[in-house]
Motif scaffolding. Structure first.
Motif, PDB file in Angstrom:
ATOM      1  N   ARG A   1      15.453   6.079  -0.602  1.00 40.89           N
ATOM      2  CA  ARG A   1      15.793   6.747   0.656  1.00 40.89           C
ATOM      3  C   ARG A   1      14.854   6.377   1.790  1.00 40.89           C
ATOM      4  O   ARG A   1      15.280   6.274   2.946  1.00 40.89           O
ATOM      5  N   TRP A   2      13.584   6.187   1.460  1.00 39.90           N
ATOM      6  CA  TRP A   2      12.576   5.879   2.485  1.00 39.90           C
ATOM      7  C   TRP A   2      11.761   4.683   1.989  1.00 39.90           C
ATOM      8  O   TRP A   2      10.694   4.840   1.390  1.00 39.90           O
ATOM      9  N   PRO A   3      12.247   3.461   2.206  1.00 37.52           N
ATOM     10  CA  PRO A   3      11.649   2.277   1.575  1.00 37.52           C
ATOM     11  C   PRO A   3      10.286   1.879   2.120  1.00 37.52           C
ATOM     12  O   PRO A   3       9.616   1.047   1.506  1.00 37.52           O
ATOM     13  N   ASP A   4       9.876   2.442   3.250  1.00 35.55           N
ATOM     14  CA  ASP A   4       8.546   2.124   3.771  1.00 35.55           C
ATOM     15  C   ASP A   4       7.975   3.359   4.452  1.00 35.55           C
ATOM     16  O   ASP A   4       8.654   4.380   4.622  1.00 35.55           O
ATOM     17  N   VAL A   5       6.734   3.267   4.862  1.00 44.49           N
ATOM     18  CA  VAL A   5       6.048   4.440   5.392  1.00 44.49           C
ATOM     19  C   VAL A   5       6.642   4.895   6.716  1.00 44.49           C
ATOM     20  O   VAL A   5       6.673   6.095   7.021  1.00 44.49           O
TER      21      VAL A   5
ATOM     22  N   ALA B   1       2.089  10.143   6.170  1.00 49.45           N
ATOM     23  CA  ALA B   1       3.027   9.086   6.561  1.00 49.45           C
ATOM     24  C   ALA B   1       3.120   8.987   8.072  1.00 49.45           C
ATOM     25  O   ALA B   1       3.144   7.884   8.645  1.00 49.45           O
ATOM     26  N   ARG B   2       3.152  10.120   8.740  1.00 47.84           N
ATOM     27  CA  ARG B   2       3.237  10.107  10.202  1.00 47.84           C
ATOM     28  C   ARG B   2       1.945   9.576  10.825  1.00 47.84           C
ATOM     29  O   ARG B   2       1.988   8.877  11.843  1.00 47.84           O
ATOM     30  N   ALA B   3       0.814   9.882  10.206  1.00 50.21           N
ATOM     31  CA  ALA B   3      -0.455   9.363  10.716  1.00 50.21           C
ATOM     32  C   ALA B   3      -0.532   7.849  10.554  1.00 50.21           C
ATOM     33  O   ALA B   3      -0.975   7.130  11.465  1.00 50.21           O
ATOM     34  N   VAL B   4      -0.090   7.345   9.404  1.00 54.76           N
ATOM     35  CA  VAL B   4      -0.109   5.897   9.161  1.00 54.76           C
ATOM     36  C   VAL B   4       0.861   5.187  10.111  1.00 54.76           C
ATOM     37  O   VAL B   4       0.538   4.144  10.699  1.00 54.76           O
TER      38      VAL B   4
ATOM     39  N   PRO C   1       0.818  -1.230   0.000  1.00 53.64           N
ATOM     40  CA  PRO C   1       0.000   0.000   0.000  1.00 53.64           C
ATOM     41  C   PRO C   1       0.845   1.271   0.000  1.00 53.64           C
ATOM     42  O   PRO C   1       0.434   2.284  -0.587  1.00 53.64           O
ATOM     43  N   TYR C   2       2.003   1.231   0.639  1.00 54.13           N
ATOM     44  CA  TYR C   2       2.881   2.400   0.660  1.00 54.13           C
ATOM     45  C   TYR C   2       3.270   2.819  -0.748  1.00 54.13           C
ATOM     46  O   TYR C   2       3.230   4.010  -1.095  1.00 54.13           O
ATOM     47  N   ARG C   3       3.626   1.866  -1.583  1.00 54.10           N
ATOM     48  CA  ARG C   3       4.054   2.169  -2.939  1.00 54.10           C
ATOM     49  C   ARG C   3       2.888   2.674  -3.787  1.00 54.10           C
ATOM     50  O   ARG C   3       3.047   3.591  -4.607  1.00 54.10           O
ATOM     51  N   VAL C   4       1.706   2.102  -3.592  1.00 55.54           N
ATOM     52  CA  VAL C   4       0.528   2.562  -4.334  1.00 55.54           C
ATOM     53  C   VAL C   4       0.192   3.986  -3.932  1.00 55.54           C
ATOM     54  O   VAL C   4      -0.001   4.877  -4.779  1.00 55.54           O
ATOM     55  N   TRP C   5       0.124   4.220  -2.626  1.00 53.47           N
ATOM     56  CA  TRP C   5      -0.228   5.558  -2.117  1.00 53.47           C
ATOM     57  C   TRP C   5       0.795   6.595  -2.560  1.00 53.47           C
ATOM     58  O   TRP C   5       0.429   7.670  -3.063  1.00 53.47           O
ATOM     59  N   LEU C   6       2.098   6.298  -2.399  1.00 56.32           N
ATOM     60  CA  LEU C   6       3.146   7.242  -2.780  1.00 56.32           C
ATOM     61  C   LEU C   6       3.054   7.580  -4.260  1.00 56.32           C
ATOM     62  O   LEU C   6       3.118   8.752  -4.657  1.00 56.32           O
TER      63      LEU C   6
END
Length: 343
Positions: free
Chosen positions: A64-68, A99-102, A36-41
């Motif tokens: 640089r930031w591979p996950d949320v 990202a911080r909320a997730v 989902p991180y990749r879809v959302w980003l």
């Protein structure tokens, strides 16, 4: 779902299974859904931006930031600098907040309603992430889908008023199974076959069902209302150098290019004409004019270079080495202004 709608969905999915675009944020047809991180980003980046422009930014962000969680922990100024050049900088501020909320809740919400609660996530992104990442049935409508559906059903009312009808027709043909693949198939069809100009109807899997093709001129859809002329604004940016470094400021967190490093300027976002006073006294030379188009106005930004005088500007800022200026993450407008000053 009517027999006609089932036929449209089946034909489109069969075409997608053979012709799906390979994109770094996607899984191939029939494979498990992507993170989902990749879809959302990707969907945040793709708003009002082309796939070709987004691809290198997506690669750099995920490196640089591979996950949320990694993105949530990143300093805001680093994320904003990495975003520089993509435009629509409120997206980057919302990206950090979401990202911080997730990260705080431990995972992405898996429903449209839950996703809509995240900063910067509207109806389209919520539907896209729910369908593609979580295999929920969701009605996904972007500009490509708008074009395909308006032609498929020959919807003659102009945008934006016709969007309610487009959504209703998209809902009617969206299948319960593989709705994520269906949404991506519609996007691919619009991007590669049902293009804004010169649609390639002979290659279209939906040609036999397309009302606009039967009428003989599918390119007339979607009907667009006449464009309003953009207002013209003017402003000034100042180039101040000391010891091979240029003075940069950080713009206010909200508003145009909020939170980004920039050259000092005179508040052009609220100006219609005229120019502001320079931040320091001295001899100034006009280096030229940078022209830039924003969504709601066009801007002529005069670039002034300090040739002699005090080089200690008031207020907060930083001296940034000119040799490393590309690492400052200047938005496109101020990158162009810097190039003009250096030239």
């Amino acid at each position: 779902m009517t027999a006609s709608a089932q036929s449209i969905a089946s034909d489109l999915l069969s075409w997608y299974d053979r012709h799906a675009r390979e994109l770094p944020w996607r899984s191939p047809p029939g494979a498990p859904p992507p993170d989902p991180y990749r879809v959302w980003l990707s969907e945040v980046m793709l708003q009002q931006t082309t796939t070709a422009a987004v691809a290198p930014y997506f690669a750099e962000f995920t490196r640089r930031w591979p996950d949320v969680d990694a993105l949530a922990a990143a300093p805001e100024e680093e994320v904003m600098a990495a975003w520089a050049g993509l435009g629509y900088y409120s997206r980057a501020r919302n990206l950090i907040a979401a990202a911080r909320a997730v990260s705080a809740r431990g995972a992405f919400p898996d429903s449209e309603a839950g996703l809509r609660e995240l900063p910067g996530v509207g109806a389209y992104i919520a539907a896209a992430v729910a369908a593609i990442a979580f295999k929920r049935r969701a009605v996904v409508v972007d500009a490509n889908v708008e074009r395909v559906v308006s032609r498929l059903f020959a919807l003659s009312d102009p945008l934006p008023g016709v969007r309610k009808a487009i959504r209703a027709h998209t809902d009617a043909i969206t299948p319960s199974e593989r709705s994520g693949d269906f949404a991506q198939a519609m996007m691919d069809l619009g991007a590669t076959i049902c293009t804004p100009r010169d649609p390639r109807c002979l290659l279209c899997p939906l040609a036999d069902d397309c009302a606009a093709k039967l009428q003989g001129d599918p390119a007339q859809y979607p009907v667009k209302a006449p464009k309003k002329a953009k207002p013209q604004r003017t402003g000034t940016a100042w180039w101040i150098v000391r010891d091979e470094a240029v003075w940069l400021v950080r713009r206010e967190g909200k508003g145009m290019l909020g939170g980004m490093r920039a050259l000092p300027s005179d508040g052009w976002s609220a100006r219609v004409d005229g120019y502001g006073a320079p931040p320091v006294a001295g001899e100034w030379r006009k280096a030229g004019v940078v022209r830039h188009s924003f969504t709601h106005f066009d801007l002529d930004l005069v670039v002034m270079v300090l040739t002699e005088g005090s080089a200690v500007p008031p207020g907060a800022g930083e001296w940034w080495p000119i040799a490393d200026l590309e690492q400052a993450g200047l938005p496109t407008l101020f990158a162009k202004a810097a190039q003009r000053a250096l030239a």
